[in-house]
Write a protein that holds these residues in place. Structure first.
Motif, PDB file in Angstrom:
ATOM      1  N   SER A   5       0.822  -1.204   0.000  1.00 43.53           N
ATOM      2  CA  SER A   5       0.000   0.000   0.000  1.00 43.53           C
ATOM      3  C   SER A   5       0.857   1.254   0.000  1.00 43.53           C
ATOM      4  CB  SER A   5      -0.931  -0.012   1.210  1.00 43.53           C
ATOM      5  OG  SER A   5      -0.179  -0.050   2.396  1.00 43.53           O
ATOM      6  N   ARG A   6       2.046   1.173   0.663  1.00 49.31           N
ATOM      7  CA  ARG A   6       2.932   2.331   0.690  1.00 49.31           C
ATOM      8  C   ARG A   6       3.441   2.640  -0.711  1.00 49.31           C
ATOM      9  NH1 ARG A   6       7.715   0.544   3.669  1.00 49.31           N
ATOM     10  NH2 ARG A   6       8.282  -0.269   1.627  1.00 49.31           N
ATOM     11  N   TYR A   7       3.888   1.614  -1.407  1.00 50.99           N
ATOM     12  CA  TYR A   7       4.380   1.838  -2.764  1.00 50.99           C
ATOM     13  C   TYR A   7       3.255   2.269  -3.695  1.00 50.99           C
ATOM     14  CZ  TYR A   7       8.672  -0.372  -1.149  1.00 50.99           C
ATOM     15  OH  TYR A   7       9.799  -0.680  -0.471  1.00 50.99           O
ATOM     16  N   LEU A   8       2.029   1.788  -3.416  1.00 54.55           N
ATOM     17  CA  LEU A   8       0.901   2.188  -4.234  1.00 54.55           C
ATOM     18  C   LEU A   8       0.640   3.675  -4.099  1.00 54.55           C
ATOM     19  CD1 LEU A   8      -1.471   1.473  -6.058  1.00 54.55           C
ATOM     20  CD2 LEU A   8      -2.798   0.931  -4.019  1.00 54.55           C
ATOM     21  N   VAL A   9       0.726   4.199  -2.881  1.00 57.63           N
ATOM     22  CA  VAL A   9       0.540   5.639  -2.676  1.00 57.63           C
ATOM     23  C   VAL A   9       1.595   6.424  -3.432  1.00 57.63           C
ATOM     24  CG1 VAL A   9       0.574   7.479  -0.959  1.00 57.63           C
ATOM     25  CG2 VAL A   9      -0.625   5.341  -0.474  1.00 57.63           C
ATOM     26  N   ILE A  10       2.858   5.937  -3.362  1.00 59.50           N
ATOM     27  CA  ILE A  10       3.937   6.636  -4.068  1.00 59.50           C
ATOM     28  C   ILE A  10       3.679   6.637  -5.565  1.00 59.50           C
ATOM     29  CG2 ILE A  10       6.414   6.575  -4.568  1.00 59.50           C
ATOM     30  CD1 ILE A  10       6.831   5.404  -1.787  1.00 59.50           C
ATOM     31  N   PHE A 284      -8.655  14.321  -3.159  1.00 60.71           N
ATOM     32  CA  PHE A 284      -8.293  15.136  -4.314  1.00 60.71           C
ATOM     33  C   PHE A 284      -8.775  16.560  -4.067  1.00 60.71           C
ATOM     34  CE2 PHE A 284      -8.986  11.079  -6.987  1.00 60.71           C
ATOM     35  CZ  PHE A 284      -7.717  10.632  -6.654  1.00 60.71           C
ATOM     36  N   GLN A 285      -7.872  17.517  -4.146  1.00 60.14           N
ATOM     37  CA  GLN A 285      -8.217  18.926  -4.039  1.00 60.14           C
ATOM     38  C   GLN A 285      -7.853  19.596  -5.358  1.00 60.14           C
ATOM     39  OE1 GLN A 285      -9.771  20.253  -1.460  1.00 60.14           O
ATOM     40  NE2 GLN A 285      -9.716  18.373  -0.225  1.00 60.14           N
ATOM     41  N   ASP A 286      -8.866  19.852  -6.182  1.00 61.21           N
ATOM     42  CA  ASP A 286      -8.676  20.492  -7.495  1.00 61.21           C
ATOM     43  C   ASP A 286      -7.627  19.766  -8.326  1.00 61.21           C
ATOM     44  OD1 ASP A 286     -10.591  22.427  -7.009  1.00 61.21           O
ATOM     45  OD2 ASP A 286      -9.147  23.698  -5.962  1.00 61.21           O
ATOM     46  N   ILE A 287      -7.695  18.425  -8.339  1.00 66.16           N
ATOM     47  CA  ILE A 287      -6.765  17.653  -9.148  1.00 66.16           C
ATOM     48  C   ILE A 287      -7.333  17.553 -10.563  1.00 66.16           C
ATOM     49  CG2 ILE A 287      -7.838  15.437  -8.564  1.00 66.16           C
ATOM     50  CD1 ILE A 287      -5.084  14.169  -8.649  1.00 66.16           C
ATOM     51  N   PRO A 288      -6.488  17.629 -11.601  1.00 62.33           N
ATOM     52  CA  PRO A 288      -6.993  17.489 -12.969  1.00 62.33           C
ATOM     53  C   PRO A 288      -7.721  16.148 -13.139  1.00 62.33           C
ATOM     54  CG  PRO A 288      -4.755  18.329 -13.001  1.00 62.33           C
ATOM     55  CD  PRO A 288      -5.038  17.964 -11.580  1.00 62.33           C
ATOM     56  N   VAL A 289      -8.820  16.184 -13.888  1.00 50.47           N
ATOM     57  CA  VAL A 289      -9.606  14.977 -14.103  1.00 50.47           C
ATOM     58  C   VAL A 289      -8.767  13.894 -14.762  1.00 50.47           C
ATOM     59  CG1 VAL A 289     -11.604  14.020 -15.343  1.00 50.47           C
ATOM     60  CG2 VAL A 289     -11.784  16.234 -14.215  1.00 50.47           C
ATOM     61  N   ARG A 290      -7.914  14.269 -15.715  1.00 47.65           N
ATOM     62  CA  ARG A 290      -7.093  13.272 -16.405  1.00 47.65           C
ATOM     63  C   ARG A 290      -6.108  12.619 -15.438  1.00 47.65           C
ATOM     64  NH1 ARG A 290      -7.918  14.146 -21.951  1.00 47.65           N
ATOM     65  NH2 ARG A 290      -6.113  12.855 -22.485  1.00 47.65           N
ATOM     66  N   SER A 291      -5.610  13.392 -14.455  1.00 51.58           N
ATOM     67  CA  SER A 291      -4.717  12.804 -13.457  1.00 51.58           C
ATOM     68  C   SER A 291      -5.465  11.826 -12.559  1.00 51.58           C
ATOM     69  CB  SER A 291      -4.079  13.920 -12.604  1.00 51.58           C
ATOM     70  OG  SER A 291      -3.308  14.778 -13.410  1.00 51.58           O
ATOM     71  N   ALA A 292      -6.687  12.191 -12.145  1.00 50.95           N
ATOM     72  CA  ALA A 292      -7.485  11.288 -11.322  1.00 50.95           C
ATOM     73  C   ALA A 292      -7.799   9.996 -12.081  1.00 50.95           C
ATOM     74  CB  ALA A 292      -8.777  11.988 -10.893  1.00 50.95           C
ATOM     75  N   LEU A 293      -8.123  10.117 -13.364  1.00 50.81           N
ATOM     76  CA  LEU A 293      -8.393   8.922 -14.161  1.00 50.81           C
ATOM     77  C   LEU A 293      -7.157   8.051 -14.285  1.00 50.81           C
ATOM     78  CD1 LEU A 293     -10.624  10.451 -16.991  1.00 50.81           C
ATOM     79  CD2 LEU A 293     -11.355   9.168 -14.983  1.00 50.81           C
ATOM     80  N   GLN A 294      -5.973   8.672 -14.416  1.00 49.47           N
ATOM     81  CA  GLN A 294      -4.738   7.893 -14.513  1.00 49.47           C
ATOM     82  C   GLN A 294      -4.480   7.117 -13.220  1.00 49.47           C
ATOM     83  OE1 GLN A 294      -2.756   7.268 -17.068  1.00 49.47           O
ATOM     84  NE2 GLN A 294      -1.552   5.933 -15.743  1.00 49.47           N
ATOM     85  N   LEU A 295      -4.743   7.752 -12.067  1.00 51.04           N
ATOM     86  CA  LEU A 295      -4.574   7.058 -10.792  1.00 51.04           C
ATOM     87  C   LEU A 295      -5.492   5.833 -10.709  1.00 51.04           C
ATOM     88  CD1 LEU A 295      -4.385  10.094  -8.355  1.00 51.04           C
ATOM     89  CD2 LEU A 295      -2.489   8.756  -9.250  1.00 51.04           C
ATOM     90  N   ALA A 297      -6.772   4.182 -13.215  1.00 51.60           N
ATOM     91  CA  ALA A 297      -6.330   3.188 -14.187  1.00 51.60           C
ATOM     92  C   ALA A 297      -5.177   2.362 -13.641  1.00 51.60           C
ATOM     93  CB  ALA A 297      -5.923   3.871 -15.489  1.00 51.60           C
ATOM     94  N   ASP A 298      -4.238   3.002 -12.913  1.00 50.76           N
ATOM     95  CA  ASP A 298      -3.118   2.258 -12.330  1.00 50.76           C
ATOM     96  C   ASP A 298      -3.598   1.265 -11.285  1.00 50.76           C
ATOM     97  OD1 ASP A 298      -1.416   3.686 -13.930  1.00 50.76           O
ATOM     98  OD2 ASP A 298      -0.960   5.196 -12.408  1.00 50.76           O
ATOM     99  N   ILE A 299      -4.621   1.632 -10.521  1.00 44.60           N
ATOM    100  CA  ILE A 299      -5.132   0.724  -9.493  1.00 44.60           C
ATOM    101  C   ILE A 299      -5.862  -0.451 -10.118  1.00 44.60           C
ATOM    102  CG2 ILE A 299      -6.769   0.533  -7.590  1.00 44.60           C
ATOM    103  CD1 ILE A 299      -6.127   3.413  -6.887  1.00 44.60           C
ATOM    104  N   TRP A 323     -12.652   0.948  -6.264  1.00 40.03           N
ATOM    105  CA  TRP A 323     -12.138   1.821  -7.319  1.00 40.03           C
ATOM    106  C   TRP A 323     -13.155   2.027  -8.441  1.00 40.03           C
ATOM    107  CZ3 TRP A 323     -12.053   0.531 -12.346  1.00 40.03           C
ATOM    108  CH2 TRP A 323     -12.079  -0.836 -12.696  1.00 40.03           C
ATOM    109  N   ASP A 324     -13.979   1.008  -8.746  1.00 41.50           N
ATOM    110  CA  ASP A 324     -14.952   1.185  -9.821  1.00 41.50           C
ATOM    111  C   ASP A 324     -16.059   2.157  -9.408  1.00 41.50           C
ATOM    112  OD1 ASP A 324     -15.616  -0.673  -7.933  1.00 41.50           O
ATOM    113  OD2 ASP A 324     -16.443  -2.154  -9.311  1.00 41.50           O
ATOM    114  N   GLN A 325     -16.383   2.205  -8.097  1.00 45.37           N
ATOM    115  CA  GLN A 325     -17.328   3.221  -7.641  1.00 45.37           C
ATOM    116  C   GLN A 325     -16.688   4.603  -7.672  1.00 45.37           C
ATOM    117  OE1 GLN A 325     -18.768   2.675  -3.644  1.00 45.37           O
ATOM    118  NE2 GLN A 325     -20.412   4.161  -3.886  1.00 45.37           N
ATOM    119  N   ALA A 326     -15.402   4.689  -7.301  1.00 44.89           N
ATOM    120  CA  ALA A 326     -14.706   5.969  -7.377  1.00 44.89           C
ATOM    121  C   ALA A 326     -14.685   6.493  -8.808  1.00 44.89           C
ATOM    122  CB  ALA A 326     -13.282   5.809  -6.839  1.00 44.89           C
TER     123      ALA A 326
END
Length: 718
Positions: A5-10, A284-295, A297-299, A323-326
């Motif tokens: 989980s630590r590496y996942l956060v990184i 997420f605080q004002d994170i770009p939508v494309r960045s949130a989608l990339q996160l 997708a990695d999960i 993650w699918d609900q997120a």
């Protein structure tokens, strides 16, 4: 698992930094992080900055896994990305940056409380060795300009609502008057606690909601002011799963019964999706939508393709959410939708996806209109080609050709056919003739393969049992006495017989005939009799006792059997037709004087049955059973004799398991009759009264039972 989980956060925040479209200039820099071990297993972390004042921190915690996350806005990261601790309740410390934001994540071995204070250019975070102490902030040692916002400066709770989800989950919806709220959710036994730090709670919202009637794991919701904000206590029951997410000015806590197995299969119409992805926690605080989608997708490990029109930013707070609900939350927040094909997900605005699918459908219809027509022949083995042609199109009509075929005109609505397709059939060879596009003919072949199958057959066995038990007993007697006596005057008196006329020269003498019976109550057709006679000088006594007893038992068993196809009526009959003569146009009304007509009456055993095989391999029977028999002939005035028929019939419907025997019905008749014929008075005398009476007792029983057993025949027997 903690290291994973630590590496996942990184990884998530590293990917977020690569995807960020706009990076603001950082006003401070995180230099390094150090720690000291204090008595009692407490750990004191020093989060050091290069210059200037300590940025305002935003702190939140999670229980699964246990973590303390500290966010610093407008801050760059120059500290090590990870540092192992392994002391007290600390497992390690990670520092990552995303855009203009830096997050310090404290991985815990177990949930622990903490305190914070500012010391020069450092934020000091003291983590206790457990959860005994409450989480507090030592505000006295913090520079006034660096203190966290007070409750009066934060948003207010505008509404608290509760709803029941389609799968029995309870949803607590907390609406705020504006952005900036940072709720914290944790579990304590059978309660879920939500800390609403730096939030104003109006008196109208400080209330208790009883939601037991909603039939969810949530029993009650209590909201009260606490410290520098408010606290919500949610009482639950049973084994539950908790999740929470924040979108804009709304915070949602979802409490659902823990599922034993993951749901599979397609969703019913109107049913909300059931999420089964691995659970994640984000802020997420004002994170770009494309960045949130990339996160996300990695999960998920899926390939995600975002349309060029996907943009903007989103503010979300997700706690222990699949993650699918997120992903669905992010899409709903930005008016997006997704289409999945295998392990590839395409994300685009809803209007763009709708236009693409409409264009695809138009292209497919145009390709059908321009496709080459081919002709194919499909032989039908078990059904009728004419019936299947009617199923394929309502325009099929029987033709008048010599082959006995039929056809359908083109360029009309064809049902399963394309607008240019046509179907005809040949009765002689039982074949379908289809002209259509190759794709449609392929579909029709698959459909015909489903329809043209051998019909299942059912063997119906029935038993009709007629049982009779007859008993008759009779007792009777003949009794007579004759006697004569001459009185002193010379007159002869005689007892018994009938009174006669005077005889001889003595006109005063009365003469009685001899041989008469005083009592004559014999049994008709006696099985046995006993006689006694006593003769004297001037009298004679005759006595005859007779008795008869009849016993009879009979049983008639009829067992008709019939095999029929599914949903087809079968009839089986066996018996006789009874002929009789009637007379018409009789002038005198006497039998035999008119026109004779011979008529017949059925006296048969008949079984009519229509079986229907259900999807669970049972048999629904619509059944009629009849058993008639000739009772006797009766005289009809002016028409000779006509037969009287004993009728036994049952008409019913029943659902029976395959091979099960069921009693459809029965009639049980009992006839009891006692008859006494006696001489009044004398027949009631105890003992000798039996000489003056006749007794008869009858006890008859008749029983009718109807049994039926359906058996579905296997393909081998067919």
């Amino acid at each position: 698992m903690r290291h994973a989980s630590r590496y996942l956060v990184i990884l998530l925040f590293a990917a977020g930094s690569l995807w960020s479209q706009a990076t603001l200039a950082a006003t401070s820099t995180l230099k390094d992080i150090s720690y000291d071990v204090l008595p009692g297993g407490r750990i004191e972390l020093h989060i050091n900055f290069e210059q200037g004042q300590v940025p305002e921190p935003k702190i939140f915690t999670t229980d699964t896994p246990p973590r303390i996350a500290v966010d610093f806005a407008d801050t760059a990261n120059a500290a090590a990305r990870h540092m192992d601790v392994g002391k007290g309740s600390l497992s390690g410390i990670s520092a990552v940056s995303a855009g203009d934001r830096t997050r310090v994540v404290v991985d815990l071995i177990r949930p622990s409380s903490y305190t914070t204070r500012v010391d020069g250019n450092s934020l000091v975070l003291t983590v206790n060795n457990g959860t005994d102490a409450q989480t507090t902030t030592t505000a006295a040692n913090i520079d006034p300009s660096k203190r966290l916002p007070s409750a009066s400066s934060g948003p207010a709770v505008s509404n608290i609502d509760f709803r029941r989800g389609p799968n029995g989950e309870g949803r607590v919806l907390v609406n705020f008057s504006g952005a900036g709220a940072t709720p914290n959710m944790r579990r304590e036994g059978d309660k879920v606690i939500v800390d609403l730090d730096h939030v104003n709670l109006p008196p109208s919202q400080a209330q208790r909601l009883d939601v037991m009637d909603f039939a969810t794991p949530v029993q009650a919701i209590v909201t009260r002011a606490a410290g520098n904000g408010a606290q919500m206590e949610i009482s639950t029951s049973g084994n539950i799963e908790t999740s929470a997410y924040q979108s804009g000015d709304q915070y949602v806590v979802e409490i659902a019964p823990k599922k034993k197995e993951a749901a599979t299969g397609k969703l019913a119409k109107g049913q909300e999706p059931v999420y089964s992805g691995s659970r994640v926690t984000f802020n997420f605080q004002d994170i770009p939508v494309r960045s949130a989608l990339q996160l996300l997708a990695d999960i998920s490990g899926l390939n995600l393709v975002a349309s060029d029109s996907v943009g903007g930013s989103v503010t979300l707070r997700l706690v222990n959410v699949p993650w699918d609900q997120a992903l669905d939350v992010v899409l709903r927040a930005k008016g997006l939708d997704k289409r999945r094909n295998g392990n590839v997900i395409w994300i685009a605005p809803q209007q763009e996806l709708a236009k693409y699918e409409q264009d695809l459908a138009d292209a497919r219809m145009k390709a059908e209109d321009n496709a080459e027509l081919v002709t194919d022949y499909i032989p039908i083995s078990y059904g009728k080609a004419a019936d299947i042609a009617k199923l394929l199109t309502t325009e099929a009509k029987q033709g008048l050709g010599s082959g006995g075929g039929g056809g359908a005109t083109a360029n009309a609505s064809r049902g399963f056919l394309s607008p240019r397709g046509s179907v005809s059939y040949d009765n002689r060879t039982n074949t379908l003739l289809i002209s259509d596009t190759p794709e449609k003919i392929k579909e029709i072949r698959a459909l015909v393969a489903v329809l043209d199958r051998p019909v299942q057959q059912v063997l119906i066995e029935s038993r009709i049992v007629v049982a009779t038990d007859q008993f008759t007993r009779e007792l009777g007697a003949k009794f007579g006495i004759n006697g004569s006596r001459t009185n002193p005057s010379g007159q002869v008196l005689q007892l018994g017989g009938a009174l006669g006329t005077a005889q001889g020269s003595n006109t005063n003498a009365a003469t009685l005939g001899s041989g008469g019976l005083n009592v004559n109550l014999p049994v008709s057709g006696p099985a046995g009799s006993f006689g006694l006679a006593i003769l004297g000088a001037n009298y004679a006594l005759d006595l005859e006792l007779s008795a008869a007893q009849t016993e009879g038992r009979g049983e008639v068993i009829s067992s008709p059997r019939v095999i029929t196809a599914n949903q087809q009526e079968a009839v089986i009959r066996q018996g006789q037709q009874i002929g009789y003569v009637t007379y018409q146009n009789s002038a005198t009304g006497a039998a035999g004087s008119g026109t004779a007509t011979v008529q017949f009456k059925d006296a048969v055993l008949e079984l009519k049955v229509t079986p229907t095989i259900t999807a669970d391999n049972r048999v629904y029977l619509k059944i009629n059973v009849k058993k008639d028999a000739l009772a006797k002939f009766i005289d009809a005035p002016g028409s000779g004799q006509v037969p009287q028929i004993d009728t036994r019939e049952l008409n019913t419907s029943v659902l029976v398991d395959n091979g099960q025997t069921v009693v459809l019905g029965g009639i049980y008749e009992i006839t009891k009759q006692n008859t006494v014929t006696k001489v009044p008075g004398l027949g009631d005398i105890p003992g000798i009264g039996m000489l003056f009476r006749k007794t008869s007792r009858q006890n008859d029983k008749a029983e009718l039972l109807i049994f039926v057993t359906p058996r579905i025949l296997s393909d081998k027997l067919q």
